[in-house]
Design a protein around this motif. Structure first.
Motif, PDB file in Angstrom:
ATOM      1  N   PRO A 210       0.590  -1.172   0.115  1.00  0.00           N
ATOM      2  CA  PRO A 210       0.238  -0.110  -0.039  1.00  0.00           C
ATOM      3  C   PRO A 210       1.051   0.747  -0.121  1.00  0.00           C
ATOM      4  CG  PRO A 210      -0.238  -1.418   2.278  1.00  0.00           C
ATOM      5  CD  PRO A 210       0.675  -1.721   1.243  1.00  0.00           C
ATOM      6  N   PRO A 214      -4.127   3.342   5.831  1.00  0.00           N
ATOM      7  CA  PRO A 214      -5.957   3.260   5.812  1.00  0.00           C
ATOM      8  C   PRO A 214      -6.325   3.915   7.169  1.00  0.00           C
ATOM      9  CG  PRO A 214      -4.636   1.219   5.363  1.00  0.00           C
ATOM     10  CD  PRO A 214      -3.205   1.670   5.630  1.00  0.00           C
ATOM     11  N   ASN A 243      -9.238  -2.026   1.620  1.00  0.00           N
ATOM     12  CA  ASN A 243      -8.832  -0.851   1.727  1.00  0.00           C
ATOM     13  C   ASN A 243      -8.391  -0.415  -0.164  1.00  0.00           C
ATOM     14  OD1 ASN A 243      -8.406  -0.591   4.408  1.00  0.00           O
ATOM     15  ND2 ASN A 243      -8.195  -2.594   4.127  1.00  0.00           N
ATOM     16  N   THR A 245      -5.840   2.653  -2.588  1.00  0.00           N
ATOM     17  CA  THR A 245      -5.929   3.570  -2.038  1.00  0.00           C
ATOM     18  C   THR A 245      -6.029   4.633  -3.905  1.00  0.00           C
ATOM     19  OG1 THR A 245      -4.130   2.722  -0.615  1.00  0.00           O
ATOM     20  CG2 THR A 245      -3.227   4.921  -2.176  1.00  0.00           C
ATOM     21  N   VAL A 250      -6.809   7.611   0.933  1.00  0.00           N
ATOM     22  CA  VAL A 250      -7.188   5.977   1.528  1.00  0.00           C
ATOM     23  C   VAL A 250      -8.466   5.323   1.392  1.00  0.00           C
ATOM     24  CG1 VAL A 250      -6.491   4.206   2.788  1.00  0.00           C
ATOM     25  CG2 VAL A 250      -5.214   5.046   2.089  1.00  0.00           C
TER      26      VAL A 250
END
Length: 411
Positions: A210, A214, A243, A245, A250
């Motif tokens: 990521p 988040p 989650n 992005t 997010v």
């Protein structure tokens, strides 16, 4: 042969959406066909995914639904580059009595789909137990959709086709008929759904991470999901948190199991659990067998409907999560992350899954994840305690020596 009408929903904005529907299929392992002519030059290239949901009547006058797909095991007998009289054709056969065929035609500056058909055999008692009517049923339709010559058609978004008792689902489509000079074109002709997407419709990745942290959100409710084909063949209990992005922002979505539908399919080497809701077209968990004695989560596919109505999709077929021996279940009560791509990950809570060898509809003995294994804490605690004790003894010894030296100097 039984010919039936075809209804497409939702109504397409143009014929291109219908083309998207007719060429692919929602499945977890993409089919790929590279047809070559007598000179060994590519004449037709296609890659797509597909899934068929069939409703049939039983001898007890009830209706059952089954989901079938090729699950990566398919043949292409009858596929051809075409000749002066007939155009190219894609023909796919899988399992016992299932076939899918698409025919192409050519005009001056375009090529198009001429017809599509899907056949299934309700005499297959393993797939259609207690079917009232037995025999081969074929759904068939004729269409004329134009694509510019020397263009490859792409439709990554999910589309659905309903043919009476059969629902086709399609995504991940790449196709070019009448390939020129044996080279697949780099010019893409997109379906309408892909044109309206605000981001890249499909993102492939193998080692994602990521790009942003988040925003914390409450723990999701745990749902109980299952797949039944001649008895329960897949079990899953889990709380799911998605989650996403986008532009370094997010979004966190907790899946509510009370507002989520589920289906799937079971096969000797693969198993599929599919979830869908008002804002999730599909969320697929694909399990596979490795080394003939273990299973694992191999693939995740997801298509999300965003607030502005656009569709965001991700897929990763190179995962390696939730590994456990066949004949057992996998369990992880602690929060665990499945990284599908750099822009999409799934957090699981109170997870327990068994996609193969389910006996009497119950979980088998669980293999716990390392996060749940508290036994490793014992040596850590003991070691930390001993280290602390040693430090205290050393400090006390040093203090004692300093006091002794001080006393000698006074004398």
């Amino acid at each position: 042969m039984v010919n039936r009408g075809v209804r497409l929903f939702p109504a397409p904005a143009s014929g291109l959406v219908l083309l998207c529907v007719l060429l692919g299929a929602v499945r977890s392992y993409a089919l790929e066909l590279n047809l070559r002519d007598s000179e060994n030059a590519t004449c037709l290239y296609a890659k797509w995914q597909m899934n068929f949901q069939i409703q049939y009547e039983t001898t007890s006058k009830n209706y059952k639904n089954v989901t079938v797909s090729d699950r990566g095991i398919a043949t292409y007998k009858g596929s051809t580059c075409g000749d002066g009289k007939n155009g190219p054709r894609i023909a796919v056969q899988f399992d016992s009595g299932f076939s899918w065929t698409v025919n192409f035609t050519k005009a001056m500056t375009t090529y198009s789909i001429d017809s599509i058909s899907f056949s299934y055999n309700t005499s297959n008692t393993a797939v259609f137990p207690e079917a009232k009517d037995k025999g081969v049923i074929t759904v068939y339709d004729t269409v004329k959709i134009g694509i510019p010559l020397n263009n490859i058609f792409r439709c990554s978004s999910l589309s659905t086709l309903e043919s009476n008792d059969v629902v086709h689902q399609y995504w991940g489509i790449l196709v070019q008929a009448f390939v020129q000079n044996g080279t697949v074109s780099t010019k893409e002709f997109l379906c309408e759904k892909d044109k309206t997407a605000t981001t890249a419709p499909i993102i492939h990745t193998t080692a994602p991470a990521p790009t942003a942290t988040p925003t914390p959100k409450g723990k999701p409710e745990v749902g109980a999901y299952y797949v039944r084909e001649n008895g329960t063949c897949l079990l899953a209990n889990m709380g799911l948190q998605l989650n996403i992005t986008q532009d370094k922002a997010v979004s966190v979505i907790n899946i509510n199991p009370n507002m989520t539908d589920f289906t799937g399919s079971c096969h000797p080497q693969t198993a599929l659990l599919r979830l869908n809701s008002s804002n999730i077209n599909y969320l697929d968990f694909v399990f596979a067998v490795k080394n003939e004695n273990r299973f694992y989560l191999k693939e995740v596919n997801v298509s999300l409907i965003l607030g502005n109505g656009s569709v965001l999709s991700f897929t990763n077929s190179n995962l390696s999560y939730w590994d456990a021996p066949l004949g057992s279940s996998y369990m992880c009560n602690k929060e665990q992350t499945v990284a599908v791509s750099g822009a999409f990950q799934i957090n699981t809570f109170d997870l327990r899954v068994q996609p193969f060898n389910v006996m009497e509809g119950k979980y088998s003995t669980a293999q716990e994840c390392s996060l749940d294994d508290d036994t490793i804490l014992i040596p850590i605690i003991v070691g930390a305690g001993l280290s602390g004790l040693i430090i205290v003894i050393v400090i006390a010894y040093l203090i004692g020596r300093r006091k002794s030296h001080a006393g000698y100097q006074t004398l």
